[in-house]
Scaffold this motif. Structure first.
Motif, PDB file in Angstrom:
ATOM      1  N   SER A   1       0.890  -1.078  -0.083  1.00  0.00           N
ATOM      2  CA  SER A   1       0.143   0.122  -0.061  1.00  0.00           C
ATOM      3  C   SER A   1       0.812   1.215   0.000  1.00  0.00           C
ATOM      4  CB  SER A   1      -0.891  -0.087   1.173  1.00  0.00           C
ATOM      5  OG  SER A   1      -0.112  -0.135   2.427  1.00  0.00           O
ATOM      6  N   ASP A   2       1.966   1.237   0.565  1.00  0.00           N
ATOM      7  CA  ASP A   2       2.907   2.469   0.628  1.00  0.00           C
ATOM      8  C   ASP A   2       3.343   2.765  -0.606  1.00  0.00           C
ATOM      9  OD1 ASP A   2       2.494   2.842   3.427  1.00  0.00           O
ATOM     10  OD2 ASP A   2       4.554   1.863   3.942  1.00  0.00           O
ATOM     11  N   VAL A   3       3.980   1.582  -1.315  1.00  0.00           N
ATOM     12  CA  VAL A   3       4.345   1.707  -2.760  1.00  0.00           C
ATOM     13  C   VAL A   3       3.294   2.322  -3.685  1.00  0.00           C
ATOM     14  CG1 VAL A   3       5.318   0.259  -4.740  1.00  0.00           C
ATOM     15  CG2 VAL A   3       5.918  -0.017  -2.335  1.00  0.00           C
ATOM     16  N   ILE A   4       2.034   1.668  -3.487  1.00  0.00           N
ATOM     17  CA  ILE A   4       0.979   2.271  -4.421  1.00  0.00           C
ATOM     18  C   ILE A   4       0.567   3.717  -4.115  1.00  0.00           C
ATOM     19  CG2 ILE A   4      -1.519   2.107  -4.712  1.00  0.00           C
ATOM     20  CD1 ILE A   4      -1.315  -0.892  -4.300  1.00  0.00           C
ATOM     21  N   ASN A   5       0.727   4.206  -2.798  1.00  0.00           N
ATOM     22  CA  ASN A   5       0.704   5.655  -2.506  1.00  0.00           C
ATOM     23  C   ASN A   5       1.728   6.525  -3.007  1.00  0.00           C
ATOM     24  OD1 ASN A   5      -1.743   5.442  -1.098  1.00  0.00           O
ATOM     25  ND2 ASN A   5      -0.436   4.996   0.823  1.00  0.00           N
ATOM     26  N   LEU A   6       2.768   5.854  -3.340  1.00  0.00           N
ATOM     27  CA  LEU A   6       3.967   6.628  -3.744  1.00  0.00           C
ATOM     28  C   LEU A   6       3.752   6.649  -5.410  1.00  0.00           C
ATOM     29  CD1 LEU A   6       7.187   5.261  -2.235  1.00  0.00           C
ATOM     30  CD2 LEU A   6       6.426   7.266  -2.155  1.00  0.00           C
ATOM     31  N   ILE A   7       3.341   5.637  -5.840  1.00  0.00           N
ATOM     32  CA  ILE A   7       3.136   5.700  -7.379  1.00  0.00           C
ATOM     33  C   ILE A   7       1.886   6.733  -7.650  1.00  0.00           C
ATOM     34  CG2 ILE A   7       2.331   4.513  -9.254  1.00  0.00           C
ATOM     35  CD1 ILE A   7       3.833   1.909  -8.118  1.00  0.00           C
ATOM     36  N   SER A   8       0.860   6.643  -6.758  1.00  0.00           N
ATOM     37  CA  SER A   8      -0.313   7.517  -7.146  1.00  0.00           C
ATOM     38  C   SER A   8       0.380   9.031  -7.057  1.00  0.00           C
ATOM     39  CB  SER A   8      -1.257   7.283  -6.089  1.00  0.00           C
ATOM     40  OG  SER A   8      -1.443   5.956  -5.596  1.00  0.00           O
ATOM     41  N   ASN A   9       1.196   9.251  -5.885  1.00  0.00           N
ATOM     42  CA  ASN A   9       1.612  10.848  -6.045  1.00  0.00           C
ATOM     43  C   ASN A   9       2.723  10.855  -6.936  1.00  0.00           C
ATOM     44  OD1 ASN A   9      -0.220  11.231  -3.882  1.00  0.00           O
ATOM     45  ND2 ASN A   9       1.427  10.228  -2.431  1.00  0.00           N
ATOM     46  N   ASN A  10       2.790  10.305  -8.027  1.00  0.00           N
ATOM     47  CA  ASN A  10       3.622  10.485  -9.139  1.00  0.00           C
ATOM     48  C   ASN A  10       4.849  10.433  -8.689  1.00  0.00           C
ATOM     49  OD1 ASN A  10       1.624  11.140 -11.116  1.00  0.00           O
ATOM     50  ND2 ASN A  10       1.518  13.294 -10.289  1.00  0.00           N
ATOM     51  N   GLN A  11       5.290   9.701  -7.859  1.00  0.00           N
ATOM     52  CA  GLN A  11       6.776   9.390  -7.553  1.00  0.00           C
ATOM     53  C   GLN A  11       7.159   7.908  -8.211  1.00  0.00           C
ATOM     54  OE1 GLN A  11       7.162   9.372  -3.229  1.00  0.00           O
ATOM     55  NE2 GLN A  11       7.283  11.667  -3.111  1.00  0.00           N
ATOM     56  N   TYR A  12       7.321   7.872  -9.494  1.00  0.00           N
ATOM     57  CA  TYR A  12       7.427   6.916 -10.127  1.00  0.00           C
ATOM     58  C   TYR A  12       8.917   6.201  -9.866  1.00  0.00           C
ATOM     59  CZ  TYR A  12       6.624   4.043 -14.354  1.00  0.00           C
ATOM     60  OH  TYR A  12       6.197   3.046 -15.024  1.00  0.00           O
ATOM     61  N   PRO A  13       8.771   5.021  -9.672  1.00  0.00           N
ATOM     62  CA  PRO A  13      10.094   4.023  -9.509  1.00  0.00           C
ATOM     63  C   PRO A  13      10.886   4.063 -10.549  1.00  0.00           C
ATOM     64  CG  PRO A  13       8.039   2.527 -10.150  1.00  0.00           C
ATOM     65  CD  PRO A  13       7.471   3.855  -9.966  1.00  0.00           C
ATOM     66  N   ARG A  14      12.289   3.679 -10.241  1.00  0.00           N
ATOM     67  CA  ARG A  14      12.856   3.276 -11.389  1.00  0.00           C
ATOM     68  C   ARG A  14      12.884   2.033 -12.114  1.00  0.00           C
ATOM     69  NH1 ARG A  14      18.432   1.578  -8.375  1.00  0.00           N
ATOM     70  NH2 ARG A  14      17.721  -0.402  -7.310  1.00  0.00           N
TER      71      ARG A  14
ATOM     72  N   SER B   1       2.361  -2.634  -9.228  1.00  0.00           N
ATOM     73  CA  SER B   1       1.923  -2.420 -10.583  1.00  0.00           C
ATOM     74  C   SER B   1       0.806  -3.408 -10.790  1.00  0.00           C
ATOM     75  CB  SER B   1       3.160  -2.682 -11.824  1.00  0.00           C
ATOM     76  OG  SER B   1       3.349  -4.019 -11.767  1.00  0.00           O
ATOM     77  N   LEU B   2       0.748  -4.793 -10.657  1.00  0.00           N
ATOM     78  CA  LEU B   2      -0.004  -5.767 -10.906  1.00  0.00           C
ATOM     79  C   LEU B   2      -1.255  -5.406  -9.977  1.00  0.00           C
ATOM     80  CD1 LEU B   2       2.095  -9.046 -10.346  1.00  0.00           C
ATOM     81  CD2 LEU B   2       1.001  -8.402 -12.254  1.00  0.00           C
ATOM     82  N   SER B   3      -1.385  -4.947  -8.858  1.00  0.00           N
ATOM     83  CA  SER B   3      -2.576  -4.556  -8.066  1.00  0.00           C
ATOM     84  C   SER B   3      -3.300  -3.301  -8.796  1.00  0.00           C
ATOM     85  CB  SER B   3      -2.210  -3.946  -6.681  1.00  0.00           C
ATOM     86  OG  SER B   3      -1.624  -4.966  -5.852  1.00  0.00           O
ATOM     87  N   LEU B   4      -2.372  -2.403  -9.396  1.00  0.00           N
ATOM     88  CA  LEU B   4      -3.117  -1.325  -9.995  1.00  0.00           C
ATOM     89  C   LEU B   4      -3.606  -1.576 -11.608  1.00  0.00           C
ATOM     90  CD1 LEU B   4      -0.289   1.371  -9.030  1.00  0.00           C
ATOM     91  CD2 LEU B   4      -2.869   1.385  -8.328  1.00  0.00           C
ATOM     92  N   GLY B   5      -3.118  -3.136 -11.865  1.00  0.00           N
ATOM     93  CA  GLY B   5      -3.627  -3.361 -13.288  1.00  0.00           C
ATOM     94  C   GLY B   5      -2.937  -2.724 -14.300  1.00  0.00           C
ATOM     95  N   TRP B   6      -1.678  -2.387 -14.077  1.00  0.00           N
ATOM     96  CA  TRP B   6      -0.832  -1.881 -15.230  1.00  0.00           C
ATOM     97  C   TRP B   6      -0.539  -2.997 -16.369  1.00  0.00           C
ATOM     98  CZ3 TRP B   6       3.685   1.487 -12.739  1.00  0.00           C
ATOM     99  CH2 TRP B   6       3.058   2.318 -12.254  1.00  0.00           C
ATOM    100  N   LYS B   7      -0.660  -2.276 -17.600  1.00  0.00           N
ATOM    101  CA  LYS B   7      -0.122  -3.056 -18.814  1.00  0.00           C
ATOM    102  C   LYS B   7       1.045  -3.079 -19.252  1.00  0.00           C
ATOM    103  CE  LYS B   7      -4.627  -4.138 -19.287  1.00  0.00           C
ATOM    104  NZ  LYS B   7      -4.999  -5.239 -18.309  1.00  0.00           N
ATOM    105  N   SER B   8       1.950  -2.116 -18.552  1.00  0.00           N
ATOM    106  CA  SER B   8       3.340  -1.827 -18.872  1.00  0.00           C
ATOM    107  C   SER B   8       4.177  -1.373 -17.565  1.00  0.00           C
ATOM    108  CB  SER B   8       3.415  -0.947 -20.208  1.00  0.00           C
ATOM    109  OG  SER B   8       4.643  -0.427 -20.518  1.00  0.00           O
ATOM    110  N   ILE B   9       5.382  -1.838 -17.654  1.00  0.00           N
ATOM    111  CA  ILE B   9       6.296  -1.259 -16.637  1.00  0.00           C
ATOM    112  C   ILE B   9       7.484  -1.305 -17.093  1.00  0.00           C
ATOM    113  CG2 ILE B   9       6.597  -3.536 -15.604  1.00  0.00           C
ATOM    114  CD1 ILE B   9       6.362  -2.043 -12.900  1.00  0.00           C
ATOM    115  N   PRO B  10       8.318  -0.237 -16.639  1.00  0.00           N
ATOM    116  CA  PRO B  10       9.544  -0.170 -17.299  1.00  0.00           C
ATOM    117  C   PRO B  10      10.503  -1.213 -16.710  1.00  0.00           C
ATOM    118  CG  PRO B  10       9.344   1.762 -15.799  1.00  0.00           C
ATOM    119  CD  PRO B  10       7.957   1.186 -15.966  1.00  0.00           C
ATOM    120  N   VAL B  11      11.337  -1.770 -17.285  1.00  0.00           N
ATOM    121  CA  VAL B  11      12.495  -2.830 -16.897  1.00  0.00           C
ATOM    122  C   VAL B  11      13.972  -2.546 -17.396  1.00  0.00           C
ATOM    123  CG1 VAL B  11      10.988  -4.502 -16.337  1.00  0.00           C
ATOM    124  CG2 VAL B  11      12.108  -4.451 -18.561  1.00  0.00           C
TER     125      VAL B  11
END
Length: 183
Positions: free
Chosen positions: A36-49, A69-79
């Motif tokens: 949930s903390d990671v989801i909050n960070l992503i929601s506040n535009n603090q995108y991960p590396r 990203s799985l919880s948020l249903g993203w279709k793409s993530i940078p790797v």
């Protein structure tokens, strides 16, 4: 070759459903994690590396962001796709990438166990290199490598102490005691 001497990484975007967790990750850090903390960070535009993955789409670093990203249903993530010269180098990268993470004592002990395996492999490689060098100097065939019989206690104690300090368990004695509890 240590984990800092890799070929240049390749960056992509992939569907997180195609990624898989590293097999050592859950045995060291566990599966039960609140993202949930990671989801909050992503929601506040603090995108991960970008997540660090190997060529088989196994995550080496970024497990929490992957789960988020799985919880948020993203279709793409940078790797970042990186080629590792050995399974030990991959494990070393996983441990180094999680060095700043807050850990329980059990996780520290499990990390120390993994570091111990890595150090054993490195010691074996150093011994093989020394044997080849000695044989070259003496004009011997490489296939006839003689092994010296070193007392294991002094080497084991040094490794035990170094590993314990590295993961924050204090002394090698503390590590040995904690290892008995965890195993």
């Amino acid at each position: 070759m240590d984990c800092t001497q890799y070929p240049s990484p390749i960056f992509h975007s992939v569907n997180p459903k195609f990624l898989q967790p590293h097999p050592s990750y859950s045995s060291i850090y566990g599966d039960e994690v609140d993202v949930s903390d990671v989801i909050n960070l992503i929601s506040n535009n603090q995108y991960p590396r970008p997540l660090l993955i190997n060529q088989e789409n196994t995550i080496v670093n970024g497990h929490l962001y992957w789960k988020a990203s799985l919880s948020l249903g993203w279709k793409s993530i940078p790797v970042e796709v990186r080629e590792f010269p050995s399974p030990e180098a991959e494990l070393e990268a996983l441990l180094l990438e999680n060095i700043e993470r807050n850990k329980t004592n059990e996780q520290r002990v499990r990390e120390a166990l993994a570091w111990e395996e890595i150090e054993k492999m490195k010691a074996k490689q150093r011994q093989q290199l020394a044997a080849i060098t000695t044989n070259e100097k003496l004009g011997r065939d490489f296939e006839k490598t003689f092994k010296e019989n070193f007392p294991g206690a002094s080497i084991k104690g040094q490794t035990r102490d170094l590993v314990a300090q590295f993961v924050g368990l204090g002394s090698g004695r503390n590590y040995s005691k904690a290892k008995k509890v965890v195993m």
